[in-house]
Design a protein around this motif. Structure first.
Motif, PDB file in Angstrom:
ATOM      1  N   THR A  45       0.858  -1.186   0.000  1.00  0.00           N
ATOM      2  CA  THR A  45       0.000   0.000   0.000  1.00  0.00           C
ATOM      3  C   THR A  45       0.891   1.231   0.000  1.00  0.00           C
ATOM      4  OG1 THR A  45      -1.725  -1.147   1.246  1.00  0.00           O
ATOM      5  CG2 THR A  45      -1.791   1.245   1.269  1.00  0.00           C
ATOM      6  N   HIS A  46       0.514   2.226  -0.811  1.00  0.00           N
ATOM      7  CA  HIS A  46       1.259   3.486  -0.820  1.00  0.00           C
ATOM      8  C   HIS A  46       0.291   4.647  -0.636  1.00  0.00           C
ATOM      9  CE1 HIS A  46       4.238   6.494  -1.654  1.00  0.00           C
ATOM     10  NE2 HIS A  46       3.436   7.031  -2.566  1.00  0.00           N
ATOM     11  N   TYR A  84      -1.655   7.386 -11.141  1.00  0.00           N
ATOM     12  CA  TYR A  84      -3.022   7.847 -10.899  1.00  0.00           C
ATOM     13  C   TYR A  84      -3.181   9.224 -11.544  1.00  0.00           C
ATOM     14  CZ  TYR A  84      -7.110   9.699  -8.499  1.00  0.00           C
ATOM     15  OH  TYR A  84      -8.323  10.259  -8.225  1.00  0.00           O
ATOM     16  N   ASN A  85      -4.229   9.392 -12.350  1.00  0.00           N
ATOM     17  CA  ASN A  85      -4.527  10.659 -13.000  1.00  0.00           C
ATOM     18  C   ASN A  85      -5.368  11.493 -12.037  1.00  0.00           C
ATOM     19  OD1 ASN A  85      -5.228  12.774 -14.614  1.00  0.00           O
ATOM     20  ND2 ASN A  85      -6.403  11.558 -16.084  1.00  0.00           N
ATOM     21  N   THR A 137       2.786   9.033  -9.589  1.00  0.00           N
ATOM     22  CA  THR A 137       3.320   7.717  -9.934  1.00  0.00           C
ATOM     23  C   THR A 137       4.071   7.122  -8.753  1.00  0.00           C
ATOM     24  OG1 THR A 137       3.529   8.362 -12.249  1.00  0.00           O
ATOM     25  CG2 THR A 137       4.846   6.499 -11.547  1.00  0.00           C
ATOM     26  N   PHE A 138       3.954   5.801  -8.607  1.00  0.00           N
ATOM     27  CA  PHE A 138       4.695   5.079  -7.569  1.00  0.00           C
ATOM     28  C   PHE A 138       5.112   3.727  -8.125  1.00  0.00           C
ATOM     29  CE2 PHE A 138       5.047   2.181  -3.947  1.00  0.00           C
ATOM     30  CZ  PHE A 138       5.995   2.873  -3.205  1.00  0.00           C
ATOM     31  N   GLU A 139       6.288   3.257  -7.719  1.00  0.00           N
ATOM     32  CA  GLU A 139       6.784   1.949  -8.139  1.00  0.00           C
ATOM     33  C   GLU A 139       6.760   0.975  -6.965  1.00  0.00           C
ATOM     34  OE1 GLU A 139      10.609   2.364  -9.987  1.00  0.00           O
ATOM     35  OE2 GLU A 139       9.752   3.289 -11.781  1.00  0.00           O
ATOM     36  N   VAL A 142      -3.378   3.598 -14.262  1.00  0.00           N
ATOM     37  CA  VAL A 142      -2.795   2.590 -15.147  1.00  0.00           C
ATOM     38  C   VAL A 142      -1.579   1.963 -14.470  1.00  0.00           C
ATOM     39  CG1 VAL A 142      -3.577   3.638 -17.308  1.00  0.00           C
ATOM     40  CG2 VAL A 142      -1.377   4.291 -16.345  1.00  0.00           C
ATOM     41  N   ALA A 143      -1.203   0.786 -14.958  1.00  0.00           N
ATOM     42  CA  ALA A 143      -0.038   0.097 -14.404  1.00  0.00           C
ATOM     43  C   ALA A 143       0.848  -0.419 -15.524  1.00  0.00           C
ATOM     44  CB  ALA A 143      -0.484  -1.061 -13.527  1.00  0.00           C
ATOM     45  N   GLU A 144       2.138  -0.320 -15.307  1.00  0.00           N
ATOM     46  CA  GLU A 144       3.151  -0.930 -16.165  1.00  0.00           C
ATOM     47  C   GLU A 144       3.885  -1.932 -15.284  1.00  0.00           C
ATOM     48  OE1 GLU A 144       5.717   1.967 -18.039  1.00  0.00           O
ATOM     49  OE2 GLU A 144       4.122   3.452 -17.953  1.00  0.00           O
TER      50      GLU A 144
END
Length: 124
Positions: A33-34, A92-93, A46-48, A72-74
């Motif tokens: 969780t972030h 997250y937008n 963005t978070f990795e 979205v996720a990469e």
């Protein structure tokens, strides 16, 4: 004598079957969780999520599905070998103000085939 041979065959079969282990990969995330805290309106955040493979076989991620169209996720597309590392980068937008909580469902060939990661925060 036949009974002894049958019992011996059953014991050997049982020992043989229970000694076979199946190699399988297993995620170990640094965190699942972030919390972004407060983020600016209309600025994507963005978070990795970094992870390692603590299992005995390569991890193959088949897909990462977001709980909504606003994120979205990469992810690492190549198999992650045992003791190897990978990353799932989520964005997250921040188009809508207010608090948010979004989840990402990971589908893979691991011991736990469905895993959920979560992001949250407040858009100001």
């Amino acid at each position: 004598m036949k009974k002894l041979i049958n019992v011996l065959a059953i014991v050997i079969a049982f020992v043989g079957l229970t000694s076979m282990t199946v190699a399988i990969g297993e995620f170990k995330f640094e965190k699942e969780t972030h919390d972004f805290g407060k983020i600016a309106h209309n600025k994507p955040a963005t978070f990795e999520f970094n992870f390692s493979n603590d299992g005995d076989a390569p991890i193959i991620i088949s897909e990462v599905v977001s709980s909504c169209g606003c994120s979205v996720a990469e992810f690492t597309k190549t198999p992650i070998k045992p003791a190897g590392t990978g990353v799932i980068k989520v964005t997250y937008n921040a188009a809508v103000t207010g608090p948010f909580t979004k989840s990402f469902t990971i589908k893979s060939n691991t011991k736990t085939p469905v895993k959920i990661l979560t992001i949250k925060g407040i858009v100001e």
